[in-house]
Design a protein around this motif. Structure first.
Motif, PDB file in Angstrom:
ATOM      1  N   ARG A 111      66.149   2.486 -92.190  1.00  0.00           N
ATOM      2  CA  ARG A 111      66.459   1.073 -91.937  1.00  0.00           C
ATOM      3  C   ARG A 111      65.276   0.343 -91.308  1.00  0.00           C
ATOM      4  N   ASN A 112      64.140   1.030 -91.159  1.00  0.00           N
ATOM      5  CA  ASN A 112      62.948   0.453 -90.524  1.00  0.00           C
ATOM      6  C   ASN A 112      63.264  -0.035 -89.118  1.00  0.00           C
ATOM      7  N   GLU A 113      63.967   0.820 -88.354  1.00  0.00           N
ATOM      8  CA  GLU A 113      64.378   0.458 -87.006  1.00  0.00           C
ATOM      9  C   GLU A 113      64.202   1.624 -86.047  1.00  0.00           C
ATOM     10  N   ILE A 114      63.978   1.266 -84.799  1.00  0.00           N
ATOM     11  CA  ILE A 114      63.958   2.219 -83.692  1.00  0.00           C
ATOM     12  C   ILE A 114      64.930   1.668 -82.659  1.00  0.00           C
ATOM     13  N   HIS A 115      65.868   2.516 -82.204  1.00  0.00           N
ATOM     14  CA  HIS A 115      66.890   2.061 -81.266  1.00  0.00           C
ATOM     15  C   HIS A 115      66.688   2.662 -79.881  1.00  0.00           C
ATOM     16  N   ARG A 156      70.073  -1.020 -75.311  1.00  0.00           N
ATOM     17  CA  ARG A 156      70.791  -1.630 -76.434  1.00  0.00           C
ATOM     18  C   ARG A 156      69.880  -2.593 -77.188  1.00  0.00           C
ATOM     19  N   LEU A 157      68.638  -2.137 -77.489  1.00  0.00           N
ATOM     20  CA  LEU A 157      67.660  -2.938 -78.218  1.00  0.00           C
ATOM     21  C   LEU A 157      67.250  -2.233 -79.504  1.00  0.00           C
ATOM     22  N   VAL A 158      66.885  -3.040 -80.503  1.00  0.00           N
ATOM     23  CA  VAL A 158      66.389  -2.543 -81.788  1.00  0.00           C
ATOM     24  C   VAL A 158      64.962  -3.046 -81.950  1.00  0.00           C
ATOM     25  N   TYR A 159      64.040  -2.111 -82.170  1.00  0.00           N
ATOM     26  CA  TYR A 159      62.642  -2.430 -82.448  1.00  0.00           C
ATOM     27  C   TYR A 159      62.412  -2.216 -83.940  1.00  0.00           C
ATOM     28  N   GLU A 160      61.776  -3.162 -84.582  1.00  0.00           N
ATOM     29  CA  GLU A 160      61.529  -3.060 -86.025  1.00  0.00           C
ATOM     30  C   GLU A 160      60.289  -2.233 -86.330  1.00  0.00           C
TER      31      GLU A 160
END
Length: 72
Positions: A38-42, A47-51
């Motif tokens: 998903r091209n994401e780091i959680h 509770r943050l999402v880094y692209e």
């Protein structure tokens, strides 16, 4: 640290394992979950999402978005 991706099917290059070992949340310095498909780091603690853009993790708190409930 957890990796949710068994293999990247998007044609992108997977993040290097050594990079995954040293990356931490820039806000709390905690562990991250990698969702490369998903091209994401959680960060579950913050509770943050880094692209991940162009195969590069964007680890800037001001660029992160909130992690929606049930999306981990």
């Amino acid at each position: 640290m957890k990796s949710a991706a068994a293999g990247d099917t998007s044609g992108r290059m997977p993040l290097h394992p050594e990079l995954k070992q040293i990356l931490a949340c820039p806000k709390c310095h905690g562990d991250l979950e990698f969702h490369e498909e998903r091209n994401e780091i959680h960060c579950l603690r913050c509770r943050l999402v880094y692209e991940i853009k162009d195969d590069i993790p964007v680890m800037l708190v001001e660029e992160a978005r909130p992690l929606e409930r049930g999306t981990a």
